[in-house]
Design an enzyme around this catalytic site. Sequence first.
Site, PDB file in Angstrom:
ATOM      1  N   CYS A  77      42.876  80.817 -16.366  1.00  0.00           N
ATOM      2  CA  CYS A  77      42.510  79.584 -17.505  1.00  0.00           C
ATOM      3  C   CYS A  77      41.356  80.085 -18.204  1.00  0.00           C
ATOM      4  CB  CYS A  77      42.507  78.228 -16.798  1.00  0.00           C
ATOM      5  SG  CYS A  77      42.712  76.999 -17.964  1.00  0.00           S
ATOM      6  N   HIS A 174      46.524  77.575 -12.842  1.00  0.00           N
ATOM      7  CA  HIS A 174      45.598  77.571 -11.790  1.00  0.00           C
ATOM      8  C   HIS A 174      46.284  77.654 -10.311  1.00  0.00           C
ATOM      9  CE1 HIS A 174      41.970  76.124 -14.017  1.00  0.00           C
ATOM     10  NE2 HIS A 174      42.907  75.543 -14.717  1.00  0.00           N
ATOM     11  N   GLU A 176      44.614  78.566  -7.684  1.00  0.00           N
ATOM     12  CA  GLU A 176      43.593  78.091  -6.831  1.00  0.00           C
ATOM     13  C   GLU A 176      43.686  76.763  -6.518  1.00  0.00           C
ATOM     14  OE1 GLU A 176      43.290  78.837  -9.911  1.00  0.00           O
ATOM     15  OE2 GLU A 176      41.418  77.926 -10.782  1.00  0.00           O
TER      16      GLU A 176
HETATM   17  N1  GLN Z   1      39.948  74.553 -22.037  1.00  0.00           N
HETATM   18  C1  GLN Z   1      39.003  75.370 -21.295  1.00  0.00           C
HETATM   19  C2  GLN Z   1      38.739  76.629 -21.988  1.00  0.00           C
HETATM   20  O1  GLN Z   1      39.134  76.614 -23.431  1.00  0.00           O
HETATM   21  C3  GLN Z   1      39.772  76.155 -20.222  1.00  0.00           C
HETATM   22  C4  GLN Z   1      40.229  75.067 -18.926  1.00  0.00           C
HETATM   23  C5  GLN Z   1      40.504  75.664 -17.823  1.00  0.00           C
HETATM   24  O2  GLN Z   1      39.873  76.667 -17.209  1.00  0.00           O
HETATM   25  N2  GLN Z   1      40.987  74.797 -16.992  1.00  0.00           N
HETATM   26  O3  GLN Z   1      37.797  77.291 -21.765  1.00  0.00           O
END
Ligand code: GLN
Length: 193
Positions: A77, A174, A176
């Site tokens: 992410c 994610h 994790e």
């Molecule tokens: N929206 C976040 C970003 O742009 C990422 C979100 C996340 O890691 N769950 O950094």
Amino acid sequence: MKIGVLALQGDFAEHITTLKRLGVETAEVRLPGHLDDLDGLILPGGESTTIGKLAVAFGLMEPLRDFGKNKAIWGTCAGAIFLSRDAKRDQPLLSLMDISVERNAFGRQVDSFEVELDIPELKAATKTDAPYHAVFIRAPLIETVFGEAKPLSQLPDGRIVAARQGKLLATSFHPELTDDSRFHQYFVSIVSS
Ligand code: GLN
């Protein structure tokens, strides 16, 4: 084998818990010296602009880039955004992986969702057959994959949510945050390859 998790901001503790469940030795990375004895590194989810700014402040940008030249790094992410070459905003990026991302690509209405993904390479590496249950939280989309990077998983509509480039791995979702350790197992296999 020892795998570090960048511990500047975000959900690094959950990655450490999953790695420990697999019997892997772990370390929290906050300073360049913490990278010295690591075989692989995870960049967690969180807020990519904050992670980038803190990495600059702690002198981690060049050490992380050097690490990624020959060792395995997996970004989940926000971590995937930080690994990318282009996030179309002015924020510090490692620019290690040949992907461009669109932050918060799924809009406010559906900014968090879960979906079953078919990931052939994950199934082969872990010798399992079940689909992978993926959790997306204000997730980025991997908009383009170029150069040496290859798509690893796509949503049913074709949008790319996981990619690999040699020892570099990026997931929009994610692993994790679920009990399924297969993605961490897959990363461990990349680290030891
Ligand atoms: N929206 C976040 C970003 O742009 C990422 C979100 C996340 O890691 N769950 O950094």
